[in-house]
Design an enzyme around this catalytic site. Structure first.
Site, PDB file in Angstrom:
ATOM      1  N   ASP A  62      36.430  29.263  46.341  1.00 38.69           N
ATOM      2  CA  ASP A  62      37.052  29.270  47.664  1.00 38.69           C
ATOM      3  C   ASP A  62      36.067  29.652  48.756  1.00 38.69           C
ATOM      4  OD1 ASP A  62      37.121  31.810  46.240  1.00 38.69           O
ATOM      5  OD2 ASP A  62      38.130  32.610  47.996  1.00 38.69           O
ATOM      6  N   ARG A  84      29.741  19.027  49.880  1.00 36.76           N
ATOM      7  CA  ARG A  84      30.727  20.015  49.395  1.00 36.76           C
ATOM      8  C   ARG A  84      31.725  19.325  48.461  1.00 36.76           C
ATOM      9  NH1 ARG A  84      30.466  21.681  54.934  1.00 36.76           N
ATOM     10  NH2 ARG A  84      32.451  20.637  55.398  1.00 36.76           N
ATOM     11  N   LYS A 174      44.921  33.953  47.928  1.00 38.29           N
ATOM     12  CA  LYS A 174      43.945  35.044  47.832  1.00 38.29           C
ATOM     13  C   LYS A 174      43.596  35.569  49.218  1.00 38.29           C
ATOM     14  CE  LYS A 174      39.245  35.500  48.038  1.00 38.29           C
ATOM     15  NZ  LYS A 174      37.845  35.250  47.728  1.00 38.29           N
ATOM     16  N   GLU A 214      43.102  41.689  46.759  1.00 32.11           N
ATOM     17  CA  GLU A 214      41.672  41.927  46.523  1.00 32.11           C
ATOM     18  C   GLU A 214      41.040  42.849  47.557  1.00 32.11           C
ATOM     19  OE1 GLU A 214      39.243  38.363  46.469  1.00 32.11           O
ATOM     20  OE2 GLU A 214      37.427  39.465  45.985  1.00 32.11           O
ATOM     21  N   GLU A 216      37.929  44.429  47.826  1.00 28.24           N
ATOM     22  CA  GLU A 216      36.640  44.515  47.109  1.00 28.24           C
ATOM     23  C   GLU A 216      35.892  45.764  47.555  1.00 28.24           C
ATOM     24  OE1 GLU A 216      34.067  41.052  47.070  1.00 28.24           O
ATOM     25  OE2 GLU A 216      32.367  42.236  46.349  1.00 28.24           O
ATOM     26  N   LYS A 256      42.760  41.599  42.088  1.00 29.13           N
ATOM     27  CA  LYS A 256      41.358  41.196  41.915  1.00 29.13           C
ATOM     28  C   LYS A 256      40.480  42.377  42.308  1.00 29.13           C
ATOM     29  CE  LYS A 256      38.157  37.484  43.070  1.00 29.13           C
ATOM     30  NZ  LYS A 256      37.982  36.050  43.065  1.00 29.13           N
ATOM     31  N   SER A 298      33.225  39.242  40.357  1.00 30.38           N
ATOM     32  CA  SER A 298      31.930  39.570  39.741  1.00 30.38           C
ATOM     33  C   SER A 298      31.014  40.342  40.699  1.00 30.38           C
ATOM     34  CB  SER A 298      31.233  38.322  39.198  1.00 30.38           C
ATOM     35  OG  SER A 298      30.994  37.374  40.208  1.00 30.38           O
ATOM     36  N   GLY A 299      31.158  40.142  41.987  1.00 33.21           N
ATOM     37  CA  GLY A 299      30.539  41.009  42.987  1.00 33.21           C
ATOM     38  C   GLY A 299      29.019  41.087  43.028  1.00 33.21           C
ATOM     39  N   GLY A 300      28.309  40.149  42.419  1.00 35.26           N
ATOM     40  CA  GLY A 300      26.846  40.182  42.433  1.00 35.26           C
ATOM     41  C   GLY A 300      26.239  40.557  41.092  1.00 35.26           C
ATOM     42  N   SER A 325      38.114  36.438  37.609  1.00 31.94           N
ATOM     43  CA  SER A 325      38.301  35.495  38.718  1.00 31.94           C
ATOM     44  C   SER A 325      36.945  35.439  39.410  1.00 31.94           C
ATOM     45  CB  SER A 325      39.382  36.007  39.668  1.00 31.94           C
ATOM     46  OG  SER A 325      39.445  35.169  40.804  1.00 31.94           O
ATOM     47  N   TYR A 387      30.873  36.995  52.206  1.00 31.84           N
ATOM     48  CA  TYR A 387      31.385  35.906  51.374  1.00 31.84           C
ATOM     49  C   TYR A 387      31.871  34.745  52.216  1.00 31.84           C
ATOM     50  CZ  TYR A 387      33.291  33.760  47.292  1.00 31.84           C
ATOM     51  OH  TYR A 387      33.521  32.898  46.270  1.00 31.84           O
TER      52      TYR A 387
HETATM   53  P1  13P Z   1      32.469  36.879  43.181  1.00 33.55           P
HETATM   54  O1  13P Z   1      32.861  36.707  41.735  1.00 33.55           O
HETATM   55  O2  13P Z   1      31.301  36.010  43.564  1.00 33.55           O
HETATM   56  O3  13P Z   1      32.293  38.295  43.579  1.00 33.55           O
HETATM   57  O4  13P Z   1      33.696  36.278  44.025  1.00 33.55           O
HETATM   58  C1  13P Z   1      34.519  37.051  44.773  1.00 33.55           C
HETATM   59  C2  13P Z   1      35.642  36.284  45.343  1.00 33.55           C
HETATM   60  O5  13P Z   1      36.448  36.876  46.014  1.00 33.55           O
HETATM   61  C3  13P Z   1      35.796  34.849  45.068  1.00 33.55           C
HETATM   62  O6  13P Z   1      37.122  34.412  45.303  1.00 33.55           O
END
Ligand code: 13P
Length: 387
Positions: A62, A84, A174, A214, A216, A256, A298-300, A325, A387
């Site tokens: 996304d 894209r 999301k 989410e 984060e 998430k 996954s966050g990096g 996710s 992001y």
């Molecule tokens: P990542 O797994 O790259 O951290 O993605 C976060 C996200 O919010 C993607 O929808």
């Protein structure tokens, strides 16, 4: 609430009188009206359950056009609609993807896009038994009065946008907001993040979309894992407080979260077992078992790290489906393999299946990192990542 609402699902009205007690006279019941999401409740619960099925997780693709541009630039491609579309087509037409992937989060452009042969992307997903989802937030902007923190926009017009996305085939949504540990986080930023997520979740459910919640907690910082645990507990307690205040149906949401890890610049790295221990401690303390699925970002982290950590969390049964996710941790090797060349599409799709299968095994607690490529072990942390 779930039991009361289930009984009332047959009612056409969205409102129902509940009996409660007046704060002034605790002994005399009075009637007040509370909203219920009668028309969508069963469907929301079913959607969330079908995403949280054993051995499956979410493919997050996304990225906004700007962020997708960064992905394409990393392999020397221009950020055009055609490029894209080509990239999303590669991902969404991977044969057999539905064995490991139960949902895909799309950007608005992709939700309305088709393959070059004219097949809607949402139909490609449905054919694989993958639920289409949609990113509905409008991104982060500075939060005035805070310590250089941000807040997430997108509540204006969200109800009508969500209704349109539902018509287009989306069944979950999301909304990603962030919390920065090095910036505090301030009480204001945490409250704003939690309240925004709760309003978004209520609006999504009213329109038939299962909200992915989410907040984060960014990896940035040199703090130890204990500090991340403390912040994560604070953030999730506020999130659940406001979700409840907004009458959100917990059985019809997905979370998430970030995994609980030390800051990316902390002197010591934590093992998957330690990360699993801290993350599960946080979840058990804060997340009711009514929530069907926890789908980590996954966050990096590197692809392999993210998979190992998920695997460690699934070594014994959890009250919720604990899965993935991922965006970066599912796409990195795919992009590197594709390089924008049509002759590499098949190999790139195979590499997506390798990652999806690895995470599927990790969801079942059966993954081993043996034979993983060097590329998949490369970390993707970027300081101050947007992001
Ligand atoms: P990542 O797994 O790259 O951290 O993605 C976060 C996200 O919010 C993607 O929808």
């Amino acid at each position: 609430m779930a039991m009361a609402s289930a009984k009332l699902n047959t009612l056409s009205s969205h409102w129902i009188a509940h009996t409660t007690f007046s704060p002034r006279s605790r002994s005399s019941p009075r009637r007040v009206s509370l909203p219920i999401r009668a028309s969508y409740e069963n469907e929301l619960v079913q959607t969330a359950k079908s995403i949280a099925t054993p051995g499956r997780g979410i493919l997050a693709i996304d990225e906004s056009n700007a962020t997708c541009g960064k992905r394409l630039a990393s392999i020397g491609l221009d950020n055009t609609e055609v490029n894209r579309q080509a990239y999303r087509q590669l991902l969404l037409t991977t044969p057999g993807l539905g064995e490991y992937i139960s949902g895909a989060i799309l950007f608005e452009e992709t939700l309305y896009q088709s393959t070059t042969d004219g097949k809607k992307f949402v139909d490609c997903l449905r054919d694989e038994n993958i639920v289409p989802g949609i990113k509905v937030d409008k991104g982060l902007v500075p939060l005035p009065g805070s310590n250089n923190e941000s807040w997430c926009q997108g509540l204006d017009g969200l109800a009508s946008r969500s209704a349109e996305y539902y018509k287009q085939g989306a069944r979950f949504a999301k909304w990603r907001t962030v919390v920065s540990i090095p910036c505090g986080p301030s009480a204001l930023a945490v409250k704003e993040a939690a309240w925004g997520l709760a309003r978004y979740a209520a609006i999504s459910q009213d329109n038939g979309l299962v909200p992915i919640v989410e907040p984060e907690i960014l990896l940035d910082g040199d703090h130890p894992i204990e500090r991340t645990l403390e912040v994560a507990e604070k953030v999730w307690s506020e999130v659940f407080f406001y979700l409840a205040e907004n009458n959100v149906i917990f059985e019809g949401i997905l979370l998430k979260p970030s995994m609980v890890t030390p800051g990316a610049e902390h002197k010591e790295k934590a093992s998957p077992e330690t990360i699993a221990k801290y993350t599960l401690t946080m979840l058990r303390r804060r997340v009711p078992p009514a929530v069907p699925g926890i789908m980590f970002l996954s966050g990096g982290q590197s692809e392999v790290e993210a998979t190992l950590n998920l695997n460690a969390m699934n070594q014994s049964p959890n009250p919720w489906h604990v899965s993935f996710s991922y965006a970066r941790a599912l796409q990195n090797t795919v992009l590197k393999t594709w390089q924008g060349h049509p002759e590499n599409v098949e190999a790139a799709q195979k590499s997506l299946l390798v990652r999806a299968k690895a995470n599927s095994l990790a969801q079942l607690g059966r993954y081993s990192a043996e034979g993983e490529s060097e590329e998949a072990k490369k970390g993707m942390f970027v300081k101050g990542y947007t992001y």
